[in-house]
Design a protein around this motif. Structure first.
Motif, PDB file in Angstrom:
ATOM      1  N   ARG A 238       0.837  -1.196   0.000  1.00 30.29           N
ATOM      2  CA  ARG A 238       0.000   0.000   0.000  1.00 30.29           C
ATOM      3  C   ARG A 238       0.870   1.244   0.000  1.00 30.29           C
ATOM      4  O   ARG A 238       1.998   1.251   0.504  1.00 30.29           O
ATOM      5  N   SER A 239       0.344   2.332  -0.539  1.00 29.94           N
ATOM      6  CA  SER A 239       1.080   3.589  -0.587  1.00 29.94           C
ATOM      7  C   SER A 239       1.308   4.124   0.821  1.00 29.94           C
ATOM      8  O   SER A 239       0.425   4.009   1.681  1.00 29.94           O
ATOM      9  N   PRO A 240       2.461   4.708   1.102  1.00 35.00           N
ATOM     10  CA  PRO A 240       2.685   5.324   2.420  1.00 35.00           C
ATOM     11  C   PRO A 240       1.773   6.517   2.663  1.00 35.00           C
ATOM     12  O   PRO A 240       1.665   6.981   3.800  1.00 35.00           O
ATOM     13  N   PHE A 241       1.105   7.008   1.622  1.00 32.09           N
ATOM     14  CA  PHE A 241       0.158   8.113   1.758  1.00 32.09           C
ATOM     15  C   PHE A 241      -1.282   7.586   1.749  1.00 32.09           C
ATOM     16  O   PHE A 241      -2.212   8.318   1.434  1.00 32.09           O
ATOM     17  N   TRP A 242      -1.405   6.285   2.058  1.00 33.35           N
ATOM     18  CA  TRP A 242      -2.713   5.628   2.071  1.00 33.35           C
ATOM     19  C   TRP A 242      -3.375   5.750   0.700  1.00 33.35           C
ATOM     20  O   TRP A 242      -2.722   5.491  -0.299  1.00 33.35           O
ATOM     21  N   ASN A 243      -4.638   6.160   0.634  1.00 30.51           N
ATOM     22  CA  ASN A 243      -5.302   6.290  -0.669  1.00 30.51           C
ATOM     23  C   ASN A 243      -5.309   7.723  -1.170  1.00 30.51           C
ATOM     24  O   ASN A 243      -6.082   8.077  -2.054  1.00 30.51           O
ATOM     25  N   PHE A 244      -4.405   8.569  -0.643  1.00 26.11           N
ATOM     26  CA  PHE A 244      -4.342   9.971  -1.058  1.00 26.11           C
ATOM     27  C   PHE A 244      -3.011  10.335  -1.712  1.00 26.11           C
ATOM     28  O   PHE A 244      -2.659  11.515  -1.796  1.00 26.11           O
ATOM     29  N   GLY A 245      -2.277   9.355  -2.170  1.00 28.66           N
ATOM     30  CA  GLY A 245      -1.018   9.612  -2.849  1.00 28.66           C
ATOM     31  C   GLY A 245      -0.481   8.326  -3.432  1.00 28.66           C
ATOM     32  O   GLY A 245      -0.910   7.226  -3.054  1.00 28.66           O
ATOM     33  N   PHE A 246       0.464   8.441  -4.334  1.00 33.99           N
ATOM     34  CA  PHE A 246       0.904   7.270  -5.091  1.00 33.99           C
ATOM     35  C   PHE A 246       2.429   7.235  -5.203  1.00 33.99           C
ATOM     36  O   PHE A 246       3.085   8.278  -5.283  1.00 33.99           O
ATOM     37  N   VAL A 247       2.966   6.024  -5.201  1.00 35.29           N
ATOM     38  CA  VAL A 247       4.361   5.775  -5.547  1.00 35.29           C
ATOM     39  C   VAL A 247       4.324   4.787  -6.706  1.00 35.29           C
ATOM     40  O   VAL A 247       4.060   3.596  -6.517  1.00 35.29           O
ATOM     41  N   GLU A 248       4.554   5.279  -7.909  1.00 38.02           N
ATOM     42  CA  GLU A 248       4.445   4.445  -9.104  1.00 38.02           C
ATOM     43  C   GLU A 248       5.649   3.503  -9.222  1.00 38.02           C
ATOM     44  O   GLU A 248       6.713   3.768  -8.659  1.00 38.02           O
ATOM     45  N   PRO A 249       5.510   2.377  -9.943  1.00 38.12           N
ATOM     46  CA  PRO A 249       6.639   1.451 -10.135  1.00 38.12           C
ATOM     47  C   PRO A 249       7.852   2.162 -10.726  1.00 38.12           C
ATOM     48  O   PRO A 249       7.742   2.890 -11.709  1.00 38.12           O
ATOM     49  N   GLY A 250       9.003   1.973 -10.104  1.00 37.79           N
ATOM     50  CA  GLY A 250      10.235   2.606 -10.554  1.00 37.79           C
ATOM     51  C   GLY A 250      10.406   4.035 -10.091  1.00 37.79           C
ATOM     52  O   GLY A 250      11.413   4.673 -10.414  1.00 37.79           O
ATOM     53  N   GLU A 251       9.471   4.560  -9.311  1.00 37.83           N
ATOM     54  CA  GLU A 251       9.508   5.959  -8.876  1.00 37.83           C
ATOM     55  C   GLU A 251      10.031   6.057  -7.444  1.00 37.83           C
ATOM     56  O   GLU A 251       9.792   5.183  -6.608  1.00 37.83           O
ATOM     57  N   ILE A 252      10.759   7.138  -7.156  1.00 38.91           N
ATOM     58  CA  ILE A 252      11.238   7.441  -5.811  1.00 38.91           C
ATOM     59  C   ILE A 252      10.503   8.684  -5.324  1.00 38.91           C
ATOM     60  O   ILE A 252      10.509   9.717  -5.992  1.00 38.91           O
ATOM     61  N   VAL A 253       9.870   8.584  -4.150  1.00 42.90           N
ATOM     62  CA  VAL A 253       9.139   9.721  -3.583  1.00 42.90           C
ATOM     63  C   VAL A 253       9.734  10.047  -2.216  1.00 42.90           C
ATOM     64  O   VAL A 253       9.467   9.351  -1.232  1.00 42.90           O
ATOM     65  N   PRO A 254      10.575  11.085  -2.110  1.00 41.79           N
ATOM     66  CA  PRO A 254      11.076  11.508  -0.798  1.00 41.79           C
ATOM     67  C   PRO A 254       9.909  11.979   0.078  1.00 41.79           C
ATOM     68  O   PRO A 254       9.020  12.682  -0.382  1.00 41.79           O
ATOM     69  N   THR A 255       9.945  11.590   1.334  1.00 35.66           N
ATOM     70  CA  THR A 255       8.808  11.825   2.224  1.00 35.66           C
ATOM     71  C   THR A 255       9.281  12.339   3.573  1.00 35.66           C
ATOM     72  O   THR A 255      10.239  11.806   4.155  1.00 35.66           O
ATOM     73  N   TYR A 256       8.601  13.371   4.051  1.00 39.48           N
ATOM     74  CA  TYR A 256       8.814  13.890   5.404  1.00 39.48           C
ATOM     75  C   TYR A 256       7.992  13.030   6.355  1.00 39.48           C
ATOM     76  O   TYR A 256       6.777  12.929   6.220  1.00 39.48           O
ATOM     77  N   TYR A 257       8.664  12.400   7.322  1.00 42.29           N
ATOM     78  CA  TYR A 257       8.026  11.347   8.124  1.00 42.29           C
ATOM     79  C   TYR A 257       8.295  11.571   9.603  1.00 42.29           C
ATOM     80  O   TYR A 257       9.437  11.746  10.030  1.00 42.29           O
ATOM     81  N   ASN A 258       7.234  11.575  10.406  1.00 45.03           N
ATOM     82  CA  ASN A 258       7.352  11.511  11.858  1.00 45.03           C
ATOM     83  C   ASN A 258       6.061  10.934  12.423  1.00 45.03           C
ATOM     84  O   ASN A 258       5.223  10.433  11.672  1.00 45.03           O
ATOM     85  N   ARG A 259       5.889  11.000  13.726  1.00 46.02           N
ATOM     86  CA  ARG A 259       4.710  10.383  14.351  1.00 46.02           C
ATOM     87  C   ARG A 259       3.483  11.280  14.294  1.00 46.02           C
ATOM     88  O   ARG A 259       2.417  10.891  14.777  1.00 46.02           O
ATOM     89  N   LEU A 260       3.616  12.456  13.729  1.00 45.76           N
ATOM     90  CA  LEU A 260       2.501  13.400  13.677  1.00 45.76           C
ATOM     91  C   LEU A 260       1.935  13.550  12.274  1.00 45.76           C
ATOM     92  O   LEU A 260       0.719  13.555  12.086  1.00 45.76           O
ATOM     93  N   VAL A 261       2.809  13.689  11.293  1.00 45.63           N
ATOM     94  CA  VAL A 261       2.360  13.941   9.924  1.00 45.63           C
ATOM     95  C   VAL A 261       3.225  13.164   8.941  1.00 45.63           C
ATOM     96  O   VAL A 261       4.296  12.648   9.289  1.00 45.63           O
ATOM     97  N   ARG A 262       2.747  13.116   7.720  1.00 44.74           N
ATOM     98  CA  ARG A 262       3.497  12.548   6.609  1.00 44.74           C
ATOM     99  C   ARG A 262       3.215  13.407   5.394  1.00 44.74           C
ATOM    100  O   ARG A 262       2.071  13.820   5.181  1.00 44.74           O
ATOM    101  N   ALA A 263       4.247  13.669   4.589  1.00 41.99           N
ATOM    102  CA  ALA A 263       4.049  14.535   3.434  1.00 41.99           C
ATOM    103  C   ALA A 263       5.142  14.280   2.400  1.00 41.99           C
ATOM    104  O   ALA A 263       6.297  14.013   2.759  1.00 41.99           O
ATOM    105  N   PRO A 264       4.814  14.369   1.111  1.00 42.89           N
ATOM    106  CA  PRO A 264       5.852  14.292   0.080  1.00 42.89           C
ATOM    107  C   PRO A 264       6.676  15.573   0.093  1.00 42.89           C
ATOM    108  O   PRO A 264       6.153  16.655   0.407  1.00 42.89           O
ATOM    109  N   ILE A 265       7.940  15.463  -0.202  1.00 39.65           N
ATOM    110  CA  ILE A 265       8.798  16.649  -0.265  1.00 39.65           C
ATOM    111  C   ILE A 265       9.489  16.694  -1.623  1.00 39.65           C
ATOM    112  O   ILE A 265       9.708  15.651  -2.255  1.00 39.65           O
ATOM    113  N   PHE A 266       9.834  17.902  -2.060  1.00 42.81           N
ATOM    114  CA  PHE A 266      10.377  18.109  -3.397  1.00 42.81           C
ATOM    115  C   PHE A 266      11.649  18.952  -3.287  1.00 42.81           C
ATOM    116  O   PHE A 266      11.622  20.077  -2.781  1.00 42.81           O
ATOM    117  N   LYS A 267      12.756  18.385  -3.748  1.00 44.30           N
ATOM    118  CA  LYS A 267      14.041  19.062  -3.640  1.00 44.30           C
ATOM    119  C   LYS A 267      14.078  20.280  -4.551  1.00 44.30           C
ATOM    120  O   LYS A 267      13.633  20.223  -5.702  1.00 44.30           O
TER     121      LYS A 267
END
Length: 540
Positions: A238-267
């Protein structure tokens, strides 16, 4: 002769028949024959239609002259095994496998905090925010008067060998260790949300997780980026963003992760004219300024809450308030030679409570001494023991304090808007304004329920924090035809003839819901990725 064993199931009979290859009935054993003990005379020759839908045919070679109880029992077992159409056991294993995959994907990773955060050290972790602090949450007033001369200090040197072999709490043991004035490496995160759902407090830890999904089951690669930890997802994970975000095959999605929130980040690329100015206060050094370059810059996409923000009058708030009082009292007791306190000794920590209220709360775990050497003091009850520092820290976590502060900020916002302290959540949200629906304890609950399939969100509209369709609205809508795709009129009368007499079609609504989620996710991704191009320094 080739024979087949046939089990016939009817409303009143459950017989075993042997049939030869010309589709003729050979022998049958009925209920009456078994009761009368007459098995041989019950054999009849009748035509049996093997295409009858009520017959299940097990094609195996059998010797009809050697029918024993043992062979019949074995035949029954094989028959049940072969014709277990529901296949429950296999589905149970599949479900368990899927659950383990989900747990391994979105389960809690280890997050470590500094000692400042673990101790809930004052003044960084307050029991109660003042009105001014709630109104400028994470936006402290910092004014430099005109014509003020600022001298930038040289960065302190921090030896890497000093931190080798230590855990996070040991490396960042004091507030001075958390300063960026020592030349340590850092990552700057810039939120795209004007008001993020929840923000970590001073000294709390987070991680950058680079999620990579395999291209196929044979894909054994593990891409590594300069910043962050790599986490590989299988094709079924399953996607680390549940059903509100996607990690496609072969794709890398950097993610801000802690016990409070989760969010994609863009360099992002940093302009060569941009620098970070640091003002450091306290630590016995007064006020100092530092100037540093920005080595790593990321834009944080919409933050998804992981934990529900407590509502103002919930039990979580009451329990945390009591435990926070205990933490303060126990630490004061540890510093006291006789392990006793006066109410005025803790009053400064609870500005919203008067002495009478504090006395009432102390009665739950303390005793007032009316006689003896400790007369006039409060001591811990004789039946209780004073916990050590580790036990004190475990009473309230930094995450819980952060969630309580988020609730207080939401309360203050609603109070300033003329809505009092905010309403409790209810299932229908009847009579609530948009501002009230966007209270953090309501939106966080809505989102978490939506990830579990217990609710649907509007996704777009007034609750969109971006205001332009680049983020999700966490306002809840009815699951029974309440969701409307962007551009679809909400007040148009539904033609029930289109949906067989119903006001909506479940499958069509779910399809539109998923398409809208994909549209918003991809629009945000495209927009925040484009910032890296616009932020690139111009070539001379």
């Amino acid at each position: 002769m080739f024979t087949q064993k046939v089990r016939v199931t009817a409303p009143s009979v459950d017989d075993i028949y042997w049939v030869d290859d010309d589709d003729e009935y050979v022998s049958g054993v009925g209920d009456d024959a078994i009761l009368e003990g007459n098995l041989e005379e019950q054999a009849n020759r009748v035509v049996l239609d093997l295409n009858d839908v009520r017959l299940l045919v097990d094609s195996r070679r059998a010797d009809r002259h050697k029918k024993s109880t043992t062979s019949m029992a074995i035949g029954e077992q094989l028959f049940q095994k072969r014709y277990n159409i529901s296949n429950d056991q296999a589905y149970d294993l599949l479900k368990e496998n899927y659950r383990s995959r989900v747990r391994s994907t979105i389960g809690n990773l280890t997050i470590d905090h500094s000692m400042v955060a673990n101790r809930l050290q004052s003044p960084y972790y307050k029991v109660k925010l003042s009105k001014s602090q709630a109104r400028s949450f994470h936006r402290p007033n910092f004014v430099i008067r005109p014509n003020t001369v600022i001298h930038f200090s040289r960065l302190r040197h921090r030896k890497k060998k000093k931190d080798k072999g230590k855990d996070v709490a040991q490396i960042f043991a004091t507030s001075k260790d958390l300063s960026l004035g020592d030349g340590s490496q850092y990552v700057m995160l810039e939120y795209s949300d004007e008001y993020p759902a929840v923000m970590s407090n001073f000294g709390m830890g987070s991680k950058i997780i680079n999620y990579y999904r395999k291209k196929s089951t044979e894909d054994e690669s593990r891409p590594k980026l300069n910043i962050g930890e790599t986490y590989v997802l299988g094709s079924q994970d399953r996607s680390p963003f549940w059903n509100f975000g996607f990690v496609e095959p072969g794709e890398i999605v950097p993610t801000y992760y802690n016990r409070l929130v989760r969010a994609p980040i863009f360099k992002q690329q940093v302009n060569n004219t941009d620098f970070l100015m640091i003002r450091s206060t306290g630590g016995g050094e007064g006020q100092k300024y530092y100037l540093r370059s920005i080595p790593n810059l990321y834009t944080v996409g919409q933050t998804f809450p992981v934990t529900e923000v407590p509502s103002p009058r919930s039990r979580r708030v009451t329990t945390a308030s009591k435990n926070r009082l205990k933490m303060v009292v126990f630490r004061v007791l540890h510093k006291s030679e006789n392990e006793r306190i006066l109410v005025k000794g803790i009053s400064s920590h609870f500005p919203d409570q008067n002495d009478m209220q504090n006395r009432q709360r102390l009665k739950e775990f303390m005793e007032y001494q009316r006689t003896g050497e400790d007369q006039g003091y409060w001591k811990i009850k004789a039946t209780d023991t004073l916990p050590n520092e580790d036990g004190i820290r475990s009473m309230v976590s930094p995450e819980e304090v952060t969630l309580l502060e988020t609730m207080q900020v939401g309360q203050q916002f609603l109070a300033d808007a003329g809505y009092g302290g905010g309403k409790e959540d209810d299932e229908q949200h009847e009579g609530m304004s948009t501002e009230e629906k966007l209270a953090p304890w309501i939106t966080s609950k809505n989102f978490i329920n939506a990830t579990q399939g217990k609710a649907m969100l509007e996704l777009h509209g007034e609750g969109d924090p971006s205001g332009c369709g680049l983020a999700f609205s966490f306002i809840r809508t009815s699951m029974k035809g309440g969701f409307k795709a962007m551009g679809e009129p909400t007040d148009e009368k539904v033609d029930k003839s289109k949906y067989g007499g119903h006001s909506y079609n479940v499958a069509l609504q779910q399809k539109a819901y998923e398409e809208e989620i994909a549209r918003i996710w991809n629009a945000q991704k495209k927009d925040l990725t484009a910032l890296a191009v616009t932020a690139a320094p111009a070539h001379s």
